[in-house]
Design a protein around this motif. Structure first.
Motif, short mmCIF file in Angstrom:
data_model
loop_
_atom_site.label_atom_id
_atom_site.label_comp_id
_atom_site.label_asym_id
_atom_site.label_seq_id
_atom_site.Cartn_x
_atom_site.Cartn_y
_atom_site.Cartn_z
N LEU A 140 47.46 9.46 -10.28
CA LEU A 140 46.41 9.81 -9.33
C LEU A 140 46.11 8.58 -8.49
CD1 LEU A 140 44.47 12.20 -8.66
CD2 LEU A 140 42.82 11.15 -10.21
N ALA A 141 46.10 8.75 -7.17
CA ALA A 141 45.85 7.63 -6.26
C ALA A 141 44.96 8.09 -5.12
CB ALA A 141 47.15 7.06 -5.72
N SER A 142 44.08 7.20 -4.65
CA SER A 142 43.17 7.57 -3.58
C SER A 142 42.83 6.36 -2.72
CB SER A 142 41.88 8.17 -4.15
OG SER A 142 40.97 8.49 -3.11
N LYS A 143 42.57 6.65 -1.44
CA LYS A 143 42.05 5.65 -0.52
C LYS A 143 40.62 6.00 -0.11
CE LYS A 143 46.49 4.09 1.29
NZ LYS A 143 47.32 3.86 2.50
N GLY A 144 39.92 6.73 -0.99
CA GLY A 144 38.49 6.92 -0.82
C GLY A 144 38.05 8.24 -0.22
N THR A 145 38.99 9.08 0.25
CA THR A 145 38.62 10.38 0.79
C THR A 145 39.51 11.44 0.18
OG1 THR A 145 40.16 10.37 2.67
CG2 THR A 145 38.04 9.27 2.98
N SER A 146 39.07 12.70 0.25
CA SER A 146 39.86 13.79 -0.32
C SER A 146 41.19 13.95 0.39
CB SER A 146 39.06 15.10 -0.26
OG SER A 146 38.70 15.41 1.08
N ARG A 147 41.23 13.67 1.70
CA ARG A 147 42.48 13.79 2.45
C ARG A 147 43.47 12.70 2.08
NH1 ARG A 147 42.58 17.37 6.65
NH2 ARG A 147 40.59 18.32 7.22
N GLU A 148 42.97 11.61 1.50
CA GLU A 148 43.84 10.50 1.13
C GLU A 148 43.96 10.36 -0.38
OE1 GLU A 148 43.46 7.11 4.42
OE2 GLU A 148 41.50 7.70 3.62
N THR A 149 43.74 11.47 -1.09
CA THR A 149 43.86 11.48 -2.54
C THR A 149 45.05 12.34 -2.94
OG1 THR A 149 41.47 11.23 -2.82
CG2 THR A 149 42.70 12.06 -4.70
N THR A 150 45.92 11.80 -3.76
CA THR A 150 47.12 12.52 -4.18
C THR A 150 47.25 12.46 -5.70
OG1 THR A 150 48.52 10.55 -3.93
CG2 THR A 150 48.35 12.03 -2.04
N ALA A 151 47.85 13.50 -6.24
CA ALA A 151 48.19 13.54 -7.66
C ALA A 151 49.62 14.02 -7.78
CB ALA A 151 47.25 14.48 -8.41
N ASP A 190 33.13 7.64 -4.32
CA ASP A 190 34.12 8.07 -3.33
C ASP A 190 35.52 8.17 -3.94
OD1 ASP A 190 32.19 8.18 -1.36
OD2 ASP A 190 32.55 6.13 -0.67
N LEU A 191 35.63 8.97 -5.00
CA LEU A 191 36.91 9.11 -5.69
C LEU A 191 37.87 10.05 -4.97
CD1 LEU A 191 35.68 9.34 -9.39
CD2 LEU A 191 36.49 7.33 -8.15
N GLY A 192 37.37 10.77 -3.96
CA GLY A 192 38.23 11.70 -3.24
C GLY A 192 38.27 13.07 -3.87
N ILE A 193 37.71 13.22 -5.07
CA ILE A 193 37.57 14.51 -5.73
C ILE A 193 36.14 14.58 -6.27
CG2 ILE A 193 39.97 14.96 -6.33
CD1 ILE A 193 39.56 13.62 -8.97
N ASN A 194 35.58 15.78 -6.28
CA ASN A 194 34.19 15.93 -6.70
C ASN A 194 34.09 15.92 -8.22
OD1 ASN A 194 33.19 16.14 -4.07
ND2 ASN A 194 33.70 18.31 -3.98
N ARG A 211 37.09 1.12 -2.36
CA ARG A 211 37.03 2.41 -3.04
C ARG A 211 38.43 2.99 -3.29
NH1 ARG A 211 31.72 4.41 -3.46
NH2 ARG A 211 30.32 2.70 -3.01
N TYR A 212 39.46 2.18 -3.18
CA TYR A 212 40.81 2.62 -3.50
C TYR A 212 40.99 2.57 -5.02
CZ TYR A 212 42.15 1.83 1.42
OH TYR A 212 42.25 1.87 2.78
N TYR A 213 41.82 3.48 -5.56
CA TYR A 213 42.12 3.42 -6.98
C TYR A 213 43.48 4.02 -7.28
CZ TYR A 213 40.79 8.39 -7.29
OH TYR A 213 40.70 9.75 -7.12
N GLN A 214 44.01 3.64 -8.44
CA GLN A 214 45.26 4.18 -8.97
C GLN A 214 45.07 4.41 -10.47
OE1 GLN A 214 48.22 1.23 -7.87
NE2 GLN A 214 48.84 2.44 -6.10
N ILE A 215 45.50 5.58 -10.95
CA ILE A 215 45.38 5.92 -12.36
C ILE A 215 46.70 6.51 -12.84
CG2 ILE A 215 44.20 7.38 -14.05
CD1 ILE A 215 41.76 7.34 -12.21
N GLN A 240 46.16 9.46 -22.82
CA GLN A 240 45.98 8.01 -22.77
C GLN A 240 46.24 7.58 -21.33
OE1 GLN A 240 47.52 5.80 -25.98
NE2 GLN A 240 46.87 3.84 -25.17
N ALA A 241 45.33 6.74 -20.78
CA ALA A 241 45.42 6.40 -19.36
C ALA A 241 45.01 4.96 -19.11
CB ALA A 241 44.54 7.34 -18.54
N GLU A 242 45.37 4.48 -17.92
CA GLU A 242 44.97 3.17 -17.44
C GLU A 242 44.89 3.23 -15.92
OE1 GLU A 242 48.01 0.54 -18.79
OE2 GLU A 242 49.51 1.29 -17.38
N GLY A 243 44.16 2.29 -15.32
CA GLY A 243 44.05 2.32 -13.87
C GLY A 243 43.23 1.17 -13.33
#
Length: 286
Positions: A196-207, A85-89, A164-168, A154-157
């Motif tokens: 890149l941040a998400s709360k588990g859905t595509s509508r709540e995913t921002t870059a 559930d990353l919010g992007i396919n 299923r929330y994440y931040q990168i 180079q990345a971290e997150g």
């Protein structure tokens, strides 16, 4: 007691997570007064996470503490990131190898992740590798590196397994515009700062982030650099504070927006080398 399963199906529940394992082959030697060894390999698995196989090998010490203590090697092979559930396919396969230690009710550990390639909207990465840390609830990603359009990322997150929330946060260096946009006639190196941040859905995913190029050319026209910022939320991709510096003058625009494949470009301001306005061009909408 020796325990052996061959080609079985198994269902596992752990901290509210649910896994269905197929073609399970497991061998275990159990002595609850001392220790247990385990060696398990599975076929495809589903549930909270989907992948090709799980490998588990190690030892559980029943005698050293009140709660059994594990020392385990655990691998999730060819995980399908879209199941997280990353919010992007994302369907490129990911493998995570880890060494877990500590009491079984609070086990944690370190490991590595690998992806041969990774496609996300607008970007294509190769040879993705990095470190992971698991603390029972979250996966922390550190020192993640990848090749991207002739440059390096180079990345971290952090990814929360339960919400299923994440931040990168990632930094790209020396990306080749000609590789990223092969039909654009744009030739330059580009550095990108990406969040890149998400709360588990595509509508709540921002870059969102910023970019700056080196010297280059558009078709036959040379320029000193291009700078700007961007923000993407759901299906809206917006560029702003975009500036193109030429010898003696610059081009600036407050906003460039792509929504549902339609381009909206606000007026372009031409300025001289001192920052004085030369003229404004209203290109309208395509």
């Amino acid at each position: 007691m020796e325990l052996k399963f061959e080609n079985c199906r198994m269902e596992v529940f752990h901290k509210g997570r649910h896994y269905l394992l197929s073609r399970v082959n497991l061998a275990s030697d159990i002595n609850t007064d001392k220790a247990m060894t385990i060696d398990a390999r599975t076929g495809s698995f589903g549930g909270t996470m989907i992948g090709s196989s799980v490998n588990l090998k190690g030892k559980v010490d029943f005698a050293s503490d009140e709660v059994p203590v594990g020392d385990l090697q655990l691998s999730f092979v060819d995980v399908d990131p879209s199941s997280l559930d990353l919010g992007i396919n994302i369907y490129d396969k990911m493998t995570m190898d880890s060494h877990l230690t500590g009491p079984l009710n609070d086990i944690s550990g370190e490991g590595r992740l690998q992806m041969g390639e990774l496609h996300i909207p607008g970007l294509y990465f190769q040879d993705v590798e990095g470190k992971i840390h698991y603390d029972g609830a979250k996966l922390d990603f550190q020192d993640v590196t990848a090749s991207v359009y002739g440059g390096r990322l180079q990345a971290e997150g952090t990814y929360d397994l339960d919400t299923r929330y994440y931040q990168i946060h990632g930094v790209g260096r020396n990306l080749q515009a000609a590789q990223a946009l092969p039909k654009s006639h744009l030739y330059c190196n580009v550095d990108v700062d990406l969040n890149l941040a998400s709360k588990g859905t595509s509508r709540e995913t921002t870059a969102y982030g910023s970019f700056v190029s080196g010297e280059g050319r558009y078709r036959i026209m040379p320029f000193k650099r291009i700078t700007g910022k961007f923000n993407q939320a759901y299906r809206d991709l917006q560029f702003y504070d975009v500036a193109i510096e030429f010898a003696g003058f610059s081009v600036a625009t407050d906003a460039l927006q792509i929504k549902d494949k339609k381009l909206t470009l606000s007026p372009i301001n031409l300025k001289d080398s001192l920052g004085n306005d030369i003229t404004t061009i209203d290109v309208g909408r395509e």
